[in-house]
Design an enzyme around this catalytic site. Structure first.
Site, PDB file in Angstrom:
ATOM      1  N   SER A 175       0.793  -1.225   0.000  1.00 49.10           N
ATOM      2  CA  SER A 175       0.000   0.000   0.000  1.00 49.10           C
ATOM      3  C   SER A 175       0.826   1.274   0.000  1.00 49.10           C
ATOM      4  O   SER A 175       0.341   2.316  -0.439  1.00 49.10           O
ATOM      5  CB  SER A 175      -0.966  -0.010   1.175  1.00 49.10           C
ATOM      6  OG  SER A 175      -0.288  -0.289   2.379  1.00 49.10           O
ATOM      7  N   HIS A 203      -5.461  -3.307  -2.228  1.00 49.99           N
ATOM      8  CA  HIS A 203      -5.135  -2.349  -3.297  1.00 49.99           C
ATOM      9  C   HIS A 203      -5.034  -2.997  -4.674  1.00 49.99           C
ATOM     10  O   HIS A 203      -4.675  -2.310  -5.637  1.00 49.99           O
ATOM     11  CB  HIS A 203      -3.829  -1.621  -2.972  1.00 49.99           C
ATOM     12  CG  HIS A 203      -3.981  -0.580  -1.904  1.00 49.99           C
ATOM     13  ND1 HIS A 203      -4.473   0.681  -2.158  1.00 49.99           N
ATOM     14  CD2 HIS A 203      -3.730  -0.631  -0.580  1.00 49.99           C
ATOM     15  CE1 HIS A 203      -4.499   1.377  -1.034  1.00 49.99           C
ATOM     16  NE2 HIS A 203      -4.053   0.606  -0.056  1.00 49.99           N
ATOM     17  N   LYS A 234     -11.993   0.698  -0.797  1.00 51.42           N
ATOM     18  CA  LYS A 234     -11.073   1.345  -1.736  1.00 51.42           C
ATOM     19  C   LYS A 234     -11.716   1.414  -3.120  1.00 51.42           C
ATOM     20  O   LYS A 234     -12.604   2.210  -3.322  1.00 51.42           O
ATOM     21  CB  LYS A 234      -9.722   0.665  -1.659  1.00 51.42           C
ATOM     22  CG  LYS A 234      -9.087   1.044  -0.319  1.00 51.42           C
ATOM     23  CD  LYS A 234      -7.847   0.361   0.069  1.00 51.42           C
ATOM     24  CE  LYS A 234      -7.436   0.895   1.433  1.00 51.42           C
ATOM     25  NZ  LYS A 234      -6.774  -0.089   2.267  1.00 51.42           N
TER      26      LYS A 234
HETATM   27  C1  LIG Z   1      -6.824  -0.288   3.726  1.00 52.68           C
HETATM   28  C2  LIG Z   1      -6.219  -1.618   3.969  1.00 52.68           C
HETATM   29  C3  LIG Z   1      -6.802  -2.509   4.876  1.00 52.68           C
HETATM   30  C4  LIG Z   1      -7.988  -2.135   5.729  1.00 52.68           C
HETATM   31  O1  LIG Z   1      -9.163  -2.060   4.996  1.00 52.68           O
HETATM   32  P1  LIG Z   1     -10.420  -1.271   5.585  1.00 52.68           P
HETATM   33  O2  LIG Z   1     -11.564  -1.847   4.846  1.00 52.68           O
HETATM   34  O3  LIG Z   1     -10.202   0.165   5.308  1.00 52.68           O
HETATM   35  O4  LIG Z   1     -10.480  -1.580   7.052  1.00 52.68           O
HETATM   36  C5  LIG Z   1      -6.224  -3.743   5.032  1.00 52.68           C
HETATM   37  N1  LIG Z   1      -5.137  -4.098   4.319  1.00 52.68           N
HETATM   38  C6  LIG Z   1      -4.532  -3.273   3.452  1.00 52.68           C
HETATM   39  C7  LIG Z   1      -3.320  -3.717   2.686  1.00 52.68           C
HETATM   40  C8  LIG Z   1      -5.053  -1.994   3.249  1.00 52.68           C
HETATM   41  O5  LIG Z   1      -4.455  -1.170   2.395  1.00 52.68           O
END
Ligand SMILES: *Cc1c(COP(=O)(O)O)cnc(C)c1O
Length: 387
Positions: A175, A203, A234
């Site tokens: 990320s 991602h 996302k």
């Molecule tokens: C954003 C993210 C999460 C968490 O996801 P949410 O739905 O926002 O709680 C978990 N793992 C990774 C790699 C992320 O980028």
């Protein structure tokens, strides 16, 4: 607390948190100003898509706003079940389970897969929610170097016998850097050393693979990865998370995963929004193509301007600065002088001295927006002597 806060400020790592007065989109309003937004994960623009919003509104009319209970008591709606079927089919997996967030999917699932007598092989740049999930599991932990398959294999050879069960866990797309885990090689290592494989595709979903099916599809590994975790927050534009895997894994999670048993279910509006976004992804990949076009224009422009965008192979575009104070200052200048909203990423989100501004282009940015951003970076960067 006073001292701790002063320490954060003195180190230059204090991050201002700005409140938006508009929906997510290419431009947002903050403090009465319109600024170009290049730091949201709204890859495909679904967070403010008219069809997605309508689906949420209709679901609220039909099902109300609150789930009212945990999934295992009275909180499961037919919308959750429909969504789970849709996700499993989209991911070419047997089954899926919906959680209230990606973080909860990770912290809830990893402790079901491994426990005290087991071992986890964890990639060093894994997301905090994976690290927390591994800690909650009480399993032994071996950390392998970033995308280093020689290190993973030698650690498996050395330590696999220390655990009854074994799990290899990795981010799919990292990320903060935007590079991709060599999942095909990880699956091979897992087969060779009798280890389960778990990938967090937060991602990669909506970004990699056919119609945004994610990293497992990108590497053609359907059925070979034990657990694929994803988020709805996302590219999918709403809220929630999921695990896709075998029917048995999902059945076990329904009986054991603590966020499923002890925290109230995802609301109907979110579940319906997600269902609509997935249907849009399946039916039209024009936004996905637009996302990649914007990504290429942004990266090429930054390189031309003399910036280092690291090892990214995805839309995540880190502008590597290094020094924390300079990074925070660059972000402030971009925001105040150039109307560009791009948050600084500093320790503890990345290692000390590896500070950066992480840019997130989306499908709803125009070519003019990308040029606007590049112009802002050129001006602020030359003022700060960075380029
Ligand atoms: C954003 C993210 C999460 C968490 O996801 P949410 O739905 O926002 O709680 C978990 N793992 C990774 C790699 C992320 O980028």
């Amino acid at each position: 607390m006073t001292e701790e806060l002063r320490g954060i400020r003195d180190s230059g790592r204090y991050v201002p948190i700005r409140a938006l007065q508009s929906p997510q989109g290419p431009w947002v309003s903050i403090g009465g100003r319109r600024v170009l937004n290049l730091c949201s994960n709204n890859y495909l623009g679904y967070a403010n898509h008219p069809d997605v919003k309508r689906a949420a509104i209709e679901a609220i009319e039909k099902y109300g706003v609150g789930a009212g209970a945990v999934r295992s008591i009275a909180g499961t709606s037919e919308l959750h079940v429909m969504l789970e079927e849709e996700i499993a089919a989209f991911k070419h997996m047997e089954a899926a389970l919906v959680f209230q967030g990606g973080l909860l999917a990770n912290t809830g699932t990893i402790p079901v897969l491994v426990a005290k007598d087991d071992i986890v092989f964890s990639e060093e740049l894994n997301h905090a929610s994976i690290i927390d999930g591994v800690r909650l599991s009480s399993a032994k932990r071996a950390v392998y170097r970033h995308v280093d398959m020689d290190d993973l294999n030698s650690q498996l050879t050395q330590h696999r016998s220390e655990g009854r069960r074994s799990l290899i866990v990795t981010d799919g797309v990292f990320s903060m850097d935007g590079d991709i885990a060599p999942l095909d090689k990880i699956v091979e290592a897992g087969e060779k050393h009798d280890s389960m494989v778990y990938v967090d595709d937060a991602h990669g979903e909506g970004v990699l693979g056919d119609h945004g099916r994610g990293i497992v599809d990108h590497f053609n590994l359907a059925g070979l990865v034990d657990a694929e975790m994803g988020t709805f927050s996302k590219a999918i534009g709403s809220m929630g998370g999921f695990i896709a895997g075998s029917s048995e894994l999902i059945e076990l999670l329904r009986q054991r995963a603590r966020p499923f048993l002890f925290s109230s279910a995802l609301n109907a509006g979110d579940a319906a929004a997600v269902l609509k976004s997935v249907q849009l992804m399946k039916s039209d990949d024009a936004p996905l193509k637009r996302l990649w076009k914007n990504t290429e224009e942004l990266k090429a422009g930054l390189r031309d301007a003399g910036y280092d965008t690291g090892s990214s192979r995805t839309p995540i575009t880190p502008v590597m600065i290094g020094d924390e104070k300079k990074t925070v200052e660059l972000s402030r200048m971009l925001y105040e002088e150039e109307s560009l909203f791009a948050s600084p990423i500093v320790y503890p989100t990345v290692a000390p001295g590896a500070a950066r501004i992480r840019l997130m282009p989306s499908a709803v940015h125009s070519s003019e927006d990308i040029r606007f951003a590049l112009d802002a970076f050129r001006k602020a960067g030359s003022k700060l002597g960075l380029t």
